[in-house]
Design an enzyme around this catalytic site. Structure first.
Site, PDB file in Angstrom:
ATOM      1  N   ASN A  16       0.809  -1.132  -0.216  1.00 17.89           N
ATOM      2  CA  ASN A  16       0.042   0.152   0.040  1.00 17.89           C
ATOM      3  C   ASN A  16       0.932   1.318   0.042  1.00 17.89           C
ATOM      4  O   ASN A  16       1.341   1.346   1.237  1.00 17.89           O
ATOM      5  CB  ASN A  16      -0.874   0.014   1.350  1.00 17.89           C
ATOM      6  CG  ASN A  16      -1.716   1.149   1.377  1.00 17.89           C
ATOM      7  OD1 ASN A  16      -1.750   2.123   0.487  1.00 17.89           O
ATOM      8  ND2 ASN A  16      -2.496   1.242   2.435  1.00 17.89           N
ATOM      9  N   SER A  58       2.999  -2.259  10.339  1.00 15.31           N
ATOM     10  CA  SER A  58       4.746  -2.323  10.658  1.00 15.31           C
ATOM     11  C   SER A  58       5.240  -3.823  10.262  1.00 15.31           C
ATOM     12  O   SER A  58       6.115  -4.115  11.135  1.00 15.31           O
ATOM     13  CB  SER A  58       4.867  -2.031  12.244  1.00 15.31           C
ATOM     14  OG  SER A  58       4.418  -0.707  12.356  1.00 15.31           O
ATOM     15  N   GLU A  81      -5.733  -4.865  10.500  1.00 16.37           N
ATOM     16  CA  GLU A  81      -4.737  -3.870  10.655  1.00 16.37           C
ATOM     17  C   GLU A  81      -4.991  -2.984  12.011  1.00 16.37           C
ATOM     18  O   GLU A  81      -5.863  -2.224  11.804  1.00 16.37           O
ATOM     19  CB  GLU A  81      -4.664  -2.700   9.648  1.00 16.37           C
ATOM     20  CG  GLU A  81      -4.359  -3.466   8.088  1.00 16.37           C
ATOM     21  CD  GLU A  81      -3.525  -2.509   7.072  1.00 16.37           C
ATOM     22  OE1 GLU A  81      -2.602  -2.603   6.656  1.00 16.37           O
ATOM     23  OE2 GLU A  81      -4.331  -1.385   6.971  1.00 16.37           O
ATOM     24  N   GLU A  95      -7.001   4.664   7.682  1.00 14.71           N
ATOM     25  CA  GLU A  95      -6.628   6.217   7.404  1.00 14.71           C
ATOM     26  C   GLU A  95      -8.008   6.860   6.617  1.00 14.71           C
ATOM     27  O   GLU A  95      -8.220   7.863   6.835  1.00 14.71           O
ATOM     28  CB  GLU A  95      -5.485   6.349   6.562  1.00 14.71           C
ATOM     29  CG  GLU A  95      -4.010   6.250   7.310  1.00 14.71           C
ATOM     30  CD  GLU A  95      -3.049   5.502   6.819  1.00 14.71           C
ATOM     31  OE1 GLU A  95      -2.851   5.556   5.478  1.00 14.71           O
ATOM     32  OE2 GLU A  95      -2.059   4.909   7.552  1.00 14.71           O
ATOM     33  N   GLY A 129       2.423   2.141  10.949  1.00 15.04           N
ATOM     34  CA  GLY A 129       3.345   3.256  10.645  1.00 15.04           C
ATOM     35  C   GLY A 129       4.136   3.491  11.960  1.00 15.04           C
ATOM     36  O   GLY A 129       4.740   4.535  11.976  1.00 15.04           O
ATOM     37  N   LYS A 166       0.103   4.424  -0.239  1.00 19.23           N
ATOM     38  CA  LYS A 166      -0.408   5.606   0.151  1.00 19.23           C
ATOM     39  C   LYS A 166       0.044   6.631  -0.338  1.00 19.23           C
ATOM     40  O   LYS A 166      -0.057   6.452  -2.042  1.00 19.23           O
ATOM     41  CB  LYS A 166       0.145   5.579   1.728  1.00 19.23           C
ATOM     42  CG  LYS A 166      -0.137   4.373   2.563  1.00 19.23           C
ATOM     43  CD  LYS A 166       0.064   4.530   3.907  1.00 19.23           C
ATOM     44  CE  LYS A 166      -0.315   3.099   4.618  1.00 19.23           C
ATOM     45  NZ  LYS A 166      -0.225   3.198   6.175  1.00 19.23           N
ATOM     46  N   HIS A 223      -9.434   1.197   4.754  1.00 17.08           N
ATOM     47  CA  HIS A 223      -8.204   1.614   5.351  1.00 17.08           C
ATOM     48  C   HIS A 223      -8.501   2.583   6.554  1.00 17.08           C
ATOM     49  O   HIS A 223      -9.319   3.393   6.497  1.00 17.08           O
ATOM     50  CB  HIS A 223      -7.265   2.035   4.608  1.00 17.08           C
ATOM     51  CG  HIS A 223      -5.965   1.960   5.207  1.00 17.08           C
ATOM     52  ND1 HIS A 223      -5.450   2.904   6.076  1.00 17.08           N
ATOM     53  CD2 HIS A 223      -4.803   1.128   5.152  1.00 17.08           C
ATOM     54  CE1 HIS A 223      -4.215   2.608   6.502  1.00 17.08           C
ATOM     55  NE2 HIS A 223      -3.753   1.569   5.920  1.00 17.08           N
TER      56      HIS A 223
HETATM   57  P1  PGA Z   1       2.740   0.190   7.670  1.00 14.54           P
HETATM   58  O1  PGA Z   1       1.284   0.531   6.995  1.00 14.54           O
HETATM   59  O2  PGA Z   1       3.360  -0.970   7.061  1.00 14.54           O
HETATM   60  O3  PGA Z   1       3.396   1.322   7.408  1.00 14.54           O
HETATM   61  O4  PGA Z   1       2.673   0.326   9.072  1.00 14.54           O
HETATM   62  C1  PGA Z   1       0.385  -0.764   6.881  1.00 14.54           C
HETATM   63  C2  PGA Z   1      -0.860  -0.005   6.267  1.00 14.54           C
HETATM   64  O5  PGA Z   1      -1.296   0.820   6.618  1.00 14.54           O
HETATM   65  O6  PGA Z   1      -1.428  -0.806   5.207  1.00 14.54           O
END
Ligand code: PGA
Length: 249
Positions: free
Chosen positions: A12, A208, A170, A102, A176, A14, A100
């Site tokens: 992803n 992560s 997630e 976010e 992150g 982003k 997601h």
């Molecule tokens: P990350 O993000 O691997 O940077 O923690 C995962 C995600 O949001 O899909």
């Protein structure tokens, strides 16, 4: 891993990168896949909307699939700034990430919105990757499993499993941050997901995931792959995560 379920490592991206960087990253992932990296897993990258055609071109002839990061619930219409699932299909996407955390946070997406988007994706022939996950406060209150069960009940449309829909667990606090749940906690949530999703649905863990922890996470029961954010922006890291998949393991 789940016997009989092909693992998937999905990147992803982003809202990161330039067009040149997206092409280079896709090219490097395609080359790595072509050289056999992660041969036991499917690979997928999900770039920002404007880069989809260029990334599709960079992936052409490779086994790496293309995903988008969102779509609208309607097939077309007066929705300024939004993108329909059929448009994503037209530029080569086969998958779309939906719900997601976010997007749930930044755009107020509810379970009902995510469910409608997933239904639209399926109607357009896209495979939805529906994300669920608890906040840190919910985890600390012992509510993680109940929260995830509720999100699943509200976010998955009918016939989701029959359409090869994918679920990504997630935890919001792990995205992150460099922090991950314990292996036991991941396994417990994934067992709950499995009970809802049925035997053939791919269940990804995200939050992560890095080359250094991928092997342990991907070996857990009912973890059929990973949704990778930060580490998917570096081809070598993404390919190393894919290489941590042990088919049938
Ligand atoms: P990350 O993000 O691997 O940077 O923690 C995962 C995600 O949001 O899909």
């Amino acid at each position: 891993m789940t016997p009989g379920v092909q693992p998937l490592i999905a990147g992803n991206w982003k809202m990161h990168g330039t067009l040149a960087e997206a092409k280079a990253l896709a090219g490097a992932v395609a080359a790595g896949a072509g050289a056999g990296a992660g041969a036991g897993a499917g690979l997928l990258v999900a770039p920002p909307f404007p880069f989809l055609p260029a990334v599709a071109a960079a992936l052409a002839g490779s086994p790496v699939a293309l995903g988008a990061q969102d779509c609208h619930a309607a097939p077309k219409g007066a929705h300024t700034g939004d993108v329909a699932a059929a448009m994503l299909r037209e530029v080569g996407a086969t998958h779309v990430i939906l719900g997601h955390s976010e997007r749930r946070a930044d755009h107020g997406e509810t379970d009902a919105v995510v469910q409608a988007k997933a239904a639209a994706a399926m109607a357009a022939g896209l495979i939805p990757i529906v994300c669920v996950g608890e906040s840190e406060a919910q985890r600390l209150a012992g509510e993680a499993e109940a929260v995830v069960r509720g999100q699943l009940a509200g976010s998955l449309p009918p016939a989701f499993a029959a359409a090869s829909g994918i679920i990504a667990y997630e935890p919001v606090w792990a995205i992150g941050t460099g922090r991950t749940p314990t292996e036991a906690d991941i396994a417990a949530i994934h067992a709950a997901l499995r009970a809802v999703a049925g035997p053939a649905t791919r269940l990804l863990y995200g939050g992560s995931v890095k080359p250094g922890n991928a092997k342990e996470i991907l070996a857990l029961p009912n973890v059929d792959g990973a949704l990778v954010g930060g580490a998917s922006l570096v081809a070598a890291d993404f390919l190393a995560i894919a290489a941590a998949v042990r088919p049938g393991g």
